[in-house]
Design a protein around this motif. Structure first.
Motif, PDB file in Angstrom:
ATOM      1  N   SER A  23      75.845  19.542  18.073  1.00 43.37           N
ATOM      2  CA  SER A  23      75.111  18.758  17.086  1.00 43.37           C
ATOM      3  C   SER A  23      73.789  18.230  17.619  1.00 43.37           C
ATOM      4  O   SER A  23      73.046  17.572  16.883  1.00 43.37           O
ATOM      5  N   ILE A  24      73.511  18.492  18.870  1.00 45.34           N
ATOM      6  CA  ILE A  24      72.250  18.030  19.452  1.00 45.34           C
ATOM      7  C   ILE A  24      71.129  18.940  18.981  1.00 45.34           C
ATOM      8  O   ILE A  24      71.168  20.158  19.165  1.00 45.34           O
ATOM      9  N   LYS A  25      70.142  18.380  18.333  1.00 43.26           N
ATOM     10  CA  LYS A  25      69.014  19.130  17.795  1.00 43.26           C
ATOM     11  C   LYS A  25      67.723  18.594  18.416  1.00 43.26           C
ATOM     12  O   LYS A  25      67.308  17.473  18.125  1.00 43.26           O
ATOM     13  N   LEU A  26      67.120  19.392  19.258  1.00 45.53           N
ATOM     14  CA  LEU A  26      65.876  19.013  19.908  1.00 45.53           C
ATOM     15  C   LEU A  26      64.708  19.777  19.297  1.00 45.53           C
ATOM     16  O   LEU A  26      64.890  20.888  18.787  1.00 45.53           O
ATOM     17  N   PRO A  27      63.508  19.216  19.325  1.00 40.68           N
ATOM     18  CA  PRO A  27      62.349  19.952  18.829  1.00 40.68           C
ATOM     19  C   PRO A  27      62.144  21.238  19.627  1.00 40.68           C
ATOM     20  O   PRO A  27      62.457  21.305  20.814  1.00 40.68           O
ATOM     21  N   PRO A  28      61.618  22.275  18.996  1.00 41.96           N
ATOM     22  CA  PRO A  28      61.397  23.539  19.709  1.00 41.96           C
ATOM     23  C   PRO A  28      60.461  23.356  20.899  1.00 41.96           C
ATOM     24  O   PRO A  28      59.484  22.597  20.813  1.00 41.96           O
ATOM     25  N   PRO A  29      60.732  24.004  22.000  1.00 43.79           N
ATOM     26  CA  PRO A  29      59.870  23.834  23.191  1.00 43.79           C
ATOM     27  C   PRO A  29      58.428  24.227  22.947  1.00 43.79           C
ATOM     28  O   PRO A  29      57.510  23.633  23.526  1.00 43.79           O
ATOM     29  N   GLU A  30      58.198  25.239  22.082  1.00 47.64           N
ATOM     30  CA  GLU A  30      56.820  25.675  21.871  1.00 47.64           C
ATOM     31  C   GLU A  30      55.980  24.617  21.170  1.00 47.64           C
ATOM     32  O   GLU A  30      54.752  24.650  21.230  1.00 47.64           O
ATOM     33  N   LEU A  31      56.641  23.659  20.494  1.00 46.48           N
ATOM     34  CA  LEU A  31      55.886  22.612  19.820  1.00 46.48           C
ATOM     35  C   LEU A  31      55.169  21.722  20.835  1.00 46.48           C
ATOM     36  O   LEU A  31      54.079  21.219  20.558  1.00 46.48           O
ATOM     37  N   TYR A  32      55.764  21.509  21.992  1.00 45.49           N
ATOM     38  CA  TYR A  32      55.109  20.716  23.036  1.00 45.49           C
ATOM     39  C   TYR A  32      53.800  21.363  23.461  1.00 45.49           C
ATOM     40  O   TYR A  32      52.794  20.687  23.689  1.00 45.49           O
ATOM     41  N   THR A  33      53.820  22.691  23.551  1.00 43.21           N
ATOM     42  CA  THR A  33      52.599  23.402  23.943  1.00 43.21           C
ATOM     43  C   THR A  33      51.516  23.238  22.891  1.00 43.21           C
ATOM     44  O   THR A  33      50.341  22.988  23.215  1.00 43.21           O
ATOM     45  N   HIS A  34      51.884  23.353  21.613  1.00 43.60           N
ATOM     46  CA  HIS A  34      50.906  23.196  20.540  1.00 43.60           C
ATOM     47  C   HIS A  34      50.275  21.814  20.572  1.00 43.60           C
ATOM     48  O   HIS A  34      49.051  21.670  20.448  1.00 43.60           O
ATOM     49  N   VAL A  35      51.095  20.774  20.733  1.00 41.95           N
ATOM     50  CA  VAL A  35      50.575  19.406  20.716  1.00 41.95           C
ATOM     51  C   VAL A  35      49.662  19.167  21.913  1.00 41.95           C
ATOM     52  O   VAL A  35      48.591  18.552  21.773  1.00 41.95           O
ATOM     53  N   GLU A  36      50.049  19.626  23.082  1.00 40.64           N
ATOM     54  CA  GLU A  36      49.217  19.413  24.264  1.00 40.64           C
ATOM     55  C   GLU A  36      47.893  20.145  24.142  1.00 40.64           C
ATOM     56  O   GLU A  36      46.850  19.636  24.578  1.00 40.64           O
ATOM     57  N   GLU A  37      47.887  21.343  23.566  1.00 37.16           N
ATOM     58  CA  GLU A  37      46.641  22.084  23.410  1.00 37.16           C
ATOM     59  C   GLU A  37      45.697  21.389  22.438  1.00 37.16           C
ATOM     60  O   GLU A  37      44.479  21.367  22.652  1.00 37.16           O
ATOM     61  N   ILE A  38      46.243  20.817  21.383  1.00 35.35           N
ATOM     62  CA  ILE A  38      45.399  20.170  20.380  1.00 35.35           C
ATOM     63  C   ILE A  38      44.915  18.799  20.844  1.00 35.35           C
ATOM     64  O   ILE A  38      43.735  18.445  20.670  1.00 35.35           O
TER      65      ILE A  38
END
Length: 931
Positions: free
Chosen positions: A314-329
């Motif tokens: 039941s543990i739902k974490l944000p997708p790892p690729e989203l961290y990359t998108h946020v850091e790039e922006i």
């Protein structure tokens, strides 16, 4: 719901129940199962689907696989439910009993913990449907002490336990704080912990048991907690550290430490001491950690036998690729925003940057505003297998002749992330950049070094009508502290399980209005955070207060946080200390408080791996850091401490380093507090009540109180004093706003309680009544004696009315006290000697004349009802009471001293009150009046 089918050939169709929010879908189904012997057996799968129709709630599934026998037994019997199991765990010099499977079997986890005859029952339940993702774990804790646990019922009209008391709120926080950091990120099923004290023996405290019971119940439940948590109390009696001391042992303890942790790390400590050294505190923590480790190891065996499968899926974490998108922006702009020194501009800059990230990702089509992602809806459709059988499916590019040509619709891009995921990731990325800036650059958001303290400014005497006030400012954290002095009626009454009324004569109340952080919010009853912070500041200041004998005031301190950016509770300690001094409270010393932070894994951010300790942390460092360690005290020792960990725990070496750095910070803060401008007044305000303490014989206290309190109320009303407090030991405290009213009440009480002795002289006494045989003279309020007609004049009188009238005032001398306590007075004995020599008639002074015997009987009958027991008398000399300055300290003498009255005629054995000579048992508690 229909019974489950118990035959292989029977096929029960799917059925579901639709209702209002939330909607529940219940699917019983059967399918064949091949046994080890090759025979086909029937099994039943029971799945419960719950969907909440409100926007923002996700979709959750909890299912269980049961055999038909288990299903039928669970419906009609107890098989399939947890079986009773108990284990004894050594704790200190005794054992605690842990039992599960007996009570509360339908809860996800339930346990009872017994120590002596104290029993705590705790349950853990979690919602079937996950709530909307947030940046905190949805955990709620409630703790209640049932009065029936001690064989009592609550007072008043309502016999049911009412709202949560402050000390119950504090125990709720003790349960919550160590459990929260062990919960994994991404688990959003709302979890509720309920704890009740079912039995209390008055010896074994239930709070440490409640922490342990909650940790065991969570470990047995489906909550995917990483490690078992347990808690103990540690006391220090002499040089011996005691685990879970009894209430009797705690009366002699120099330390009250609550510690919670796992088998390998410390998660929470909170406690209070009497200027305890750092080394003694560390030794106590080490002893407590060993005890917690033993409990956790014993619980592991219990969990393996009785624990339920954890809901790791039941543990739902944000997708790892989203961290990359946020850091790039946002990477470059995030670095600049974190360099803004002031809190409000930095918060606004980060908020605008978060909106920018959301806008860019939404334009790119990878973010949806829907709280329920589309993938979840597709999953629901697949599970329900909902499809229209009449609908014609058209394969792309294939159209039969004669049919209507339908162009294939290109698939819409499926959003990859939800808006809430972006916000969670943005917060994590912000914390990562902040920690990296501190570790690599050695500078914090406001430009300070790790051990540097923010600028400090303090002022006293801001509020002219308050008894004491102080404004303490440290950086962007500010506390307005106000001290108020009062009588016993201002004391806070505490209702407890043991049924003995307890009164707090010192309490600190902390408030945190939304304006202090520049926000709009609801104003209501104090929350749990306010109660907890107020108690921490209160217990920090308590060791520096004078004894009740030296300063018999009830003291209330209010700390209103007017600005907040970290460590507002420690600002309350500093501001409260200054307010007490400004109110004229003779405190033992000054103390200060400081909040410490930490970045644990510095290697991740370019450091050498050594934990980095931060002094005087701000709000962002608290939120992004790994520790919040508050320490209050002076240079010599610690009076209070509280530590919360946001990671897996810390070790003793890290704690030792934090304590040393905190001591250095306290020294610097104390030095800044001494530079307060204007400084504390250190004397009682002219608006503070005056207190006069006097000692009377305990058996004469009832004369002051009167029937049903009638006499004391009349004195308060007649004299205009604030209050009069008495106790069974003969102590009388008079509270007044002005000296005149206090003097009047003091004189009345002195006269009421005095014990006359033969030879005492009383001046200016009023004649209350006249009889044929003499006059009755009031020598004190409520105390009368007979002045026989032969003692009224040096000459012969036929009638008393020939020389005196009712209301006249004369001087008299006490000549005799008979067996019934009746007083015989003489005015003649005080007349000049020449008048006595010239008198032609002289009547005997030792006995009453025969012609008044009948009238004397009626006098004896009425007077014998009064309490006039002969004993050594106490009185006072009003002339020695200073008019402008009074001492604060209680001065006393082991012996009763006589005094000379205004006319210096007769010495008395009544104790003087209000004397500055230091030879009496009464005292003023006041100060020099302010101009």
């Amino acid at each position: 719901m229909l019974p489950y089918p118990n035959c292989i050939n029977s096929h029960q169709p799917f059925q579901f129940l639709l209702s209002n929010q939330p909607t529940h879908f219940l699917f019983p189904a059967t399918f064949p199962r091949v046994s080890a012997h090759g025979k086909c057996r029937s099994s039943s799968v029971s799945l419960l689907f719950s969907v909440k129709n409100r926007k923002g709630n996700g979709f959750g599934v909890r299912g269980s696989l049961q055999s038909p026998e288990e299903v039928s037994d669970s419906v009609g019997g107890s098989v399939g439910l947890p079986q009773p199991y108990s284990v004894k765990i050594p704790v200190g010099d005794r054992h605690i009993l842990v039992e599960t499977g007996q009570i509360g079997r339908q809860a996800s986890g339930s346990v009872t913990v017994t120590d002596g005859e104290t029993i705590v029952y705790t349950t853990v339940c979690l919602d079937d449907v996950p709530s909307e993702p947030t940046d905190f774990f949805p955990l709620s804790v409630n703790y209640q002490e049932r009065f029936s646990a001690a064989g009592r019922t609550s007072g008043g009209f309502f016999k049911r336990e009412g709202k949560t008391k402050d000390h119950e709120v504090l125990i709720c926080r003790l349960i919550d704080r160590p459990l929260r950091p062990t919960m994994p990120k991404g688990f959003y099923h709302e979890t509720q912990i309920l704890s009740w004290v079912l039995s209390y023996d008055g010896l074994h405290c239930p709070d440490s048991l409640a922490v342990t019971a909650a940790g065991i119940a969570v470990a047995l439940s489906e909550v995917p907690m990483s490690k078992t948590v347990a808690g103990v109390r540690v006391g220090l009696v002499g040089d011996k550290y005691i685990i879970n001391p009894t209430t009797e042992e705690m009366e002699h303890s120099e330390l009250d430490l609550m510690l919670a942790g796992t088998d390998s790390a410390i998660l929470m400590i909170e406690g209070y001491g009497n200027f305890l050294s750092e080394e003694k505190l560390l030794q106590a923590v080490e002893v407590g950690q060993d005890a917690v480790r033993e409990i956790c190891n014993a619980v592991e065996a219990l969990v393996k036998k009785c624990g339920k499968p954890k809901m790791f899926d039941s543990i739902k974490l944000p997708p790892p690729e989203l961290y990359t998108h946020v850091e790039e922006i946002a990477g470059d702009e995030l670095v600049k925003a974190l360099q803004i020194r002031n809190k409000i501009p930095r918060r606004k800059a980060l908020s605008l940057l978060e909106e920018k990230v959301l806008e860019i990702l939404t334009e790119n089509g990878v973010v949806t505003n829907d709280a329920v992602p589309r993938s979840n809806a597709e999953t629901i459709a697949e599970i329900l297998e909902v499809e229209d059988e009449d609908e014609e499916v058209i394969v792309d590019g294939e159209v039969d002749e004669g049919d209507v040509h339908i162009k294939p619709t290109p698939p819409k891009p499926t959003p990859l992330f939800s808006e809430v995921d972006v916000k969670l990731v943005f917060k994590d990325v912000t914390s990562k950049f902040l920690r990296k800036r501190i570790v690599q650059g050695g500078k914090r958001s406001d430009g300070r070094t790790p051990s540097e303290i923010r600028p400090i400014n303090s002022r006293c005497g801001l509020l002219p009508r308050a008894h004491g006030s102080a404004l303490f400012t440290r950086g962007e954290t500010q506390s307005l502290a106000v001290a108020t002095l009062g009588d016993k009626q201002m004391a806070q009454r505490i209702d407890n399980l043991i049924g003995v009324d307890d009164f707090k004569k010192f309490y600190l109340q902390y408030s945190f209005p939304p304006s202090c952080v520049g926000e709009v919010g609801r104003i209501g009853a104090p929350g749990r955070r306010e109660v907890g912070h107020g108690m921490l500041a209160e217990r920090s200041l308590e060791p520096i207060l004078p004894s009740d004998d030296d300063f018999p005031y009830t003291i209330r301190v209010e700390s209103t946080i007017t600005e907040s950016n970290g460590s507002s509770s420690m600002a309350s300690v500093c501001g409260g200390c200054l307010a007490l001094q400004d109110a004229g409270v003779p405190i033992k010393c000054s103390i200060a408080g400081i909040a410490m932070g930490m970045v644990l894994d510095t290697k991740e951010f370019g450091g050498d791996g050594t934990p980095l300790i931060l002094s005087d942390i701000t709000g962002s460092e608290d939120a992004s850091g790994d520790m919040d360690f508050k320490v209050a005290g002076n240079e010599d020792g610690i009076t209070a401490f509280q530590m919360d960990i946001k990671v897996g725990g810390i070790t003793l070496p890290i704690m030792r380093e934090a304590l040393v750095q905190a001591r250095n910070g306290r020294k610097q803060i104390l030095g800044e507090m001494m530079n307060c401008s204007p400084p504390p007044a250190k004397r009682l305000s002219k608006h503070a009540p005056l207190i006069y303490i006097m000692k009377v014989k305990p058996e004469r206290i009832n004369l002051i109180i009167g029937s049903g309190g009638k006499k004391v109320r009349s004195i308060i009303e007649e004299c205009g004093v604030e209050a009069i407090d008495t106790d069974d030991n003969g102590n009388v405290k008079i509270f007044a706003k002005d000296l005149a009213s206090l003097e009047r009440s003091k004189a009345i009480i002195t006269n009421l309680t005095m014990v006359p002795s033969i030879g005492d002289i009383y001046r200016n006494c009023e004649i209350k009544s006249i009889t044929p045989y003499g006059a009755f003279v009031e020598i004190a309020p409520g105390r009368e004696g007979l002045c026989h007609i032969s003692e009224l004049s040096s000459g012969w009188l036929a009638k008393a009315e020939d020389a005196f009238n009712v209301g006249d005032r004369i001087d008299v001398k006490l000549m005799e006290i008979n067996d019934r306590g009746q007083l015989r007075l003489s005015h003649r004995a005080l007349l000049p000697a020449a008048d006595l020599e010239n008198s032609s008639v002289e009547q005997p002074a030792g006995k009453l004349t025969d012609d008044t015997a009948a009238s004397q009987k009626s006098y004896d009958k009425g007077l014998s009802k009064k309490d006039t027991t002969s004993s050594k008398r106490r009185s006072e000399d009003d002339s020695v009471i200073p008019s402008k300055k009074f001492i604060r300290k209680l001065v006393s003498s082991s012996q009763d001293k006589p005094f000379t009255n205004k006319d210096k005629i007769k010495k008395s054995s009544n104790k003087a009150v209000g004397s500055v000579s230091g030879k009496d048992e009464s005292s003023w508690v006041s100060g020099e009046p302010q101009n």
